[in-house]
Design an enzyme around this catalytic site. Structure first.
Site, PDB file in Angstrom:
ATOM      1  N   CYS A   7     -13.282  -8.338  23.457  1.00 51.66           N
ATOM      2  CA  CYS A   7     -14.816  -7.782  24.727  1.00 51.66           C
ATOM      3  C   CYS A   7     -15.306  -8.925  24.120  1.00 51.66           C
ATOM      4  CB  CYS A   7     -15.903  -6.911  23.408  1.00 51.66           C
ATOM      5  SG  CYS A   7     -17.508  -6.678  23.893  1.00 51.66           S
ATOM      6  N   CYS A  13     -22.661 -10.515  20.253  1.00 48.89           N
ATOM      7  CA  CYS A  13     -23.602  -9.133  20.399  1.00 48.89           C
ATOM      8  C   CYS A  13     -23.675  -8.806  18.932  1.00 48.89           C
ATOM      9  CB  CYS A  13     -23.029  -7.619  21.589  1.00 48.89           C
ATOM     10  SG  CYS A  13     -23.594  -6.532  21.880  1.00 48.89           S
ATOM     11  N   CYS A  16     -21.237  -3.967  17.453  1.00 51.31           N
ATOM     12  CA  CYS A  16     -20.421  -3.665  17.285  1.00 51.31           C
ATOM     13  C   CYS A  16     -18.880  -4.516  16.622  1.00 51.31           C
ATOM     14  CB  CYS A  16     -18.982  -2.713  18.349  1.00 51.31           C
ATOM     15  SG  CYS A  16     -18.504  -2.888  19.037  1.00 51.31           S
ATOM     16  N   GLN A 214     -27.699  13.393  17.282  1.00 52.00           N
ATOM     17  CA  GLN A 214     -26.361  12.431  16.693  1.00 52.00           C
ATOM     18  C   GLN A 214     -25.823  11.553  18.649  1.00 52.00           C
ATOM     19  OE1 GLN A 214     -25.261  11.569  14.464  1.00 52.00           O
ATOM     20  NE2 GLN A 214     -25.911  12.913  13.096  1.00 52.00           N
ATOM     21  N   TYR A 243     -33.737  18.664   6.720  1.00 53.66           N
ATOM     22  CA  TYR A 243     -33.701  17.759   8.002  1.00 53.66           C
ATOM     23  C   TYR A 243     -32.802  18.188   9.004  1.00 53.66           C
ATOM     24  CZ  TYR A 243     -34.851  15.310   3.417  1.00 53.66           C
ATOM     25  OH  TYR A 243     -35.481  14.921   2.016  1.00 53.66           O
ATOM     26  N   GLU A 264     -38.144  20.506   9.501  1.00 58.18           N
ATOM     27  CA  GLU A 264     -38.024  19.057   9.869  1.00 58.18           C
ATOM     28  C   GLU A 264     -39.262  18.467   9.914  1.00 58.18           C
ATOM     29  OE1 GLU A 264     -35.784  16.867  11.043  1.00 58.18           O
ATOM     30  OE2 GLU A 264     -37.984  16.104  12.112  1.00 58.18           O
ATOM     31  N   CYS A 339     -25.743  10.306   6.427  1.00 59.20           N
ATOM     32  CA  CYS A 339     -25.013   9.061   7.354  1.00 59.20           C
ATOM     33  C   CYS A 339     -25.043   7.424   6.273  1.00 59.20           C
ATOM     34  CB  CYS A 339     -25.902   8.846   8.988  1.00 59.20           C
ATOM     35  SG  CYS A 339     -27.588   8.311   8.426  1.00 59.20           S
TER      36      CYS A 339
HETATM   37  N1  SAH Z   1     -29.002  17.923  11.575  1.00 57.99           N
HETATM   38  C1  SAH Z   1     -30.025  17.184  11.843  1.00 57.99           C
HETATM   39  C2  SAH Z   1     -30.856  15.824  12.214  1.00 57.99           C
HETATM   40  C3  SAH Z   1     -30.524  14.749  11.093  1.00 57.99           C
HETATM   41  S1  SAH Z   1     -31.462  13.271  10.932  1.00 57.99           S
HETATM   42  C4  SAH Z   1     -28.734  16.996  13.725  1.00 57.99           C
HETATM   43  O1  SAH Z   1     -28.206  16.792  13.269  1.00 57.99           O
HETATM   44  O2  SAH Z   1     -29.173  16.373  14.617  1.00 57.99           O
HETATM   45  C5  SAH Z   1     -32.843  13.249   9.454  1.00 57.99           C
HETATM   46  C6  SAH Z   1     -33.347  13.933  10.773  1.00 57.99           C
HETATM   47  O3  SAH Z   1     -34.895  14.050   8.944  1.00 57.99           O
HETATM   48  C7  SAH Z   1     -34.198  13.825  11.591  1.00 57.99           C
HETATM   49  O4  SAH Z   1     -34.626  14.713  12.625  1.00 57.99           O
HETATM   50  C8  SAH Z   1     -36.044  13.616  11.239  1.00 57.99           C
HETATM   51  O5  SAH Z   1     -37.068  13.046  11.715  1.00 57.99           O
HETATM   52  C9  SAH Z   1     -35.910  14.382   9.999  1.00 57.99           C
HETATM   53  N2  SAH Z   1     -37.160  13.467   8.602  1.00 57.99           N
HETATM   54  C10 SAH Z   1     -37.234  12.283   8.560  1.00 57.99           C
HETATM   55  N3  SAH Z   1     -38.196  12.517   7.037  1.00 57.99           N
HETATM   56  C11 SAH Z   1     -38.601  13.837   7.141  1.00 57.99           C
HETATM   57  C12 SAH Z   1     -38.565  14.503   6.036  1.00 57.99           C
HETATM   58  N4  SAH Z   1     -39.235  13.783   5.199  1.00 57.99           N
HETATM   59  N5  SAH Z   1     -39.026  15.500   5.931  1.00 57.99           N
HETATM   60  C13 SAH Z   1     -38.512  16.530   7.031  1.00 57.99           C
HETATM   61  N6  SAH Z   1     -37.736  16.276   8.058  1.00 57.99           N
HETATM   62  C14 SAH Z   1     -37.515  14.561   7.391  1.00 57.99           C
END
Ligand code: SAH
Length: 382
Positions: A7, A13, A16, A214, A243, A264, A339
């Site tokens: 790159c 940068c 990555c 994602q 979440y 969520e 993650c």
């Molecule tokens: N499972 C989903 C999102 C994962 S990311 C997917 O695969 O797309 C983590 C998520 O947790 C985000 O949407 C974020 O808004 C949410 N989040 C963050 N803190 C939180 C909390 N205290 N209680 C509930 N959700 C929360």
């Protein structure tokens, strides 16, 4: 697979490490780190499921405007700095976004739109967020500005749409705070519906700019399949997905379950999730907008039971209060998607203290050429 691509921005940068290694080396380094991290649990870490095509995988792209001498650059921050590198044709960003970024940089210069200056607080345009549908090819462009007053916005957007008719929606997000967080709270739709649709695991999802989704959709399908296969759900079982974002895992898991509850906190994500339930005509799902820990404390107080709990918290991981309350509900299986393996390891210790046994640790690479990796862990009540 393309090998050993260099790159031209690799030296500066911060996005990555394409220049430092090839992909197999990158995977080997991540695997070794994971093996070390999970060592205390005496369960061997499965081989990382690598991305078969580790280039141009980012379908969510954020770039920053910054003045350099006379010209405004649009690009990516240097590592640990706020200096923007004017990256063109980034090798990890999808090509549609790369093309739009080049046009936007030229337009902002020809319309003489002042970029926001972090030091002085003057200037207008700060960032752009581009989300592209992996299967739908729909494109959302969100312009992040310091003020609602944007005199040449209409002309800029018209010129952008003329050059890129594949853009399906444009929004303008207002962020006038002194912060490195990209998006502000106020957002206006200026063209199209204000969100895109995409399909993932055979389901259709509405995705707004402020909702979590994602960045690597192709590997996300692999991640979800891994998690749902490990959960081994059957039609008589009730599932809790904490979440839950825009409801992706909740809705995909609903095919094999009696009922799935998604929890969520983010307003935009929960709105998308409810819409997604309607679009896919799924009846055995409910979404609850609440802090996951607060929700779990409540479930423990009322003694509500679930057969399987899936959790996919943000980088900070979950909380002891969440895990201890979950321990009182005694779901037979827990699938923890993370993650950030470091916070996952911390949380797994609390799960083990609550009588859970770790059976499988399966990492999936969603972020080639970076230090990041997703990890899926299956646990069972002893
Ligand atoms: N499972 C989903 C999102 C994962 S990311 C997917 O695969 O797309 C983590 C998520 O947790 C985000 O949407 C974020 O808004 C949410 N989040 C963050 N803190 C939180 C909390 N205290 N209680 C509930 N959700 C929360």
């Amino acid at each position: 697979m393309k090998k050993n691509i260099k790159c031209p921005y690799g030296k500066d940068c911060g996005a990555c490490h394409i220049n430092d290694c090839d992909y197999s080396q990158n995977i080997a380094v991540k695997q070794e780190k994971l093996n070390r991290l999970y060592e205390p649990f005496k369960v061997s870490v499965n081989d990382i499921i690598a991305d078969e095509n580790p280039y141009n995988y980012r379908y969510k792209v954020i770039a920053t405007f910054q003045k350099s001498k006379k010209r405004t650059n649009l690009g990516i921050y240097q590592e640990n700095s706020h200096k923007v590198v004017a990256v063109k044709d980034c090798l990890i960003q999808n090509t549609v976004a790369n093309e739009i970024l080049i046009t936007l940089e030229n337009l902002v210069n020809s319309f003489k739109i002042e970029p926001y200056n972090e030091q002085t607080g003057y200037g207008l345009i700060r960032h752009v967020l581009i989300r592209t549908g992996y299967n739908s090819k729909e494109v959302l462009v969100c312009l992040v500005c310091a003020s609602e007053r944007f005199p040449s916005r209409k002309n800029l957007v018209n010129a952008l749409l003329k050059k890129h008719p594949n853009i399906t929606t444009v929004t303008c997000n207002i962020n006038n705070r002194d912060t490195s967080i990209v998006l502000g709270n106020v957002e206006k739709t200026i063209y199209g519906p204000g969100f895109i649709y995409d399909t993932l695991c055979g389901k259709k999802f509405r995705i707004s700019s402020k909702s979590f989704y994602q960045v690597n959709p192709k590997q996300t399908e692999v991640l979800y399949k891994t998690a749902i296969d490990l959960a081994n759900i059957n039609k008589n079982e009730t599932i809790l997905d904490c979440y839950s974002g825009i409801g992706t895992i909740t809705l995909v898991a609903s095919d094999n379950a009696l009922k799935v509850t998604g929890v969520e906190l983010n307003q935009s994500s929960i709105e998308d999730a409810i819409k997604n339930q309607q679009i896919n005509k799924i009846n055995n799902v409910e979404f609850i907008k609440m802090d996951a820990t607060e929700f779990m404390l409540k479930q423990a107080r009322y003694g509500n039971k679930y057969d399987v709990v899936i959790l996919d918290p943000p980088r900070d991981g979950s909380t002891d209060a969440f895990i201890n309350s979950l321990g009182k509900l005694i779901p037979e299986r827990v699938v923890y998607i993370s993650c950030n393996p470091e916070t996952q390891v911390r949380d797994l210790k609390t799960f083990v203290n609550n009588g859970y046994k770790i059976l499988v640790i399966q990492p999936v690479d969603l972020f080639p050429f970076t230090d990041h990796v997703e990890s899926v862990v299956l646990m069972m009540k002893k």
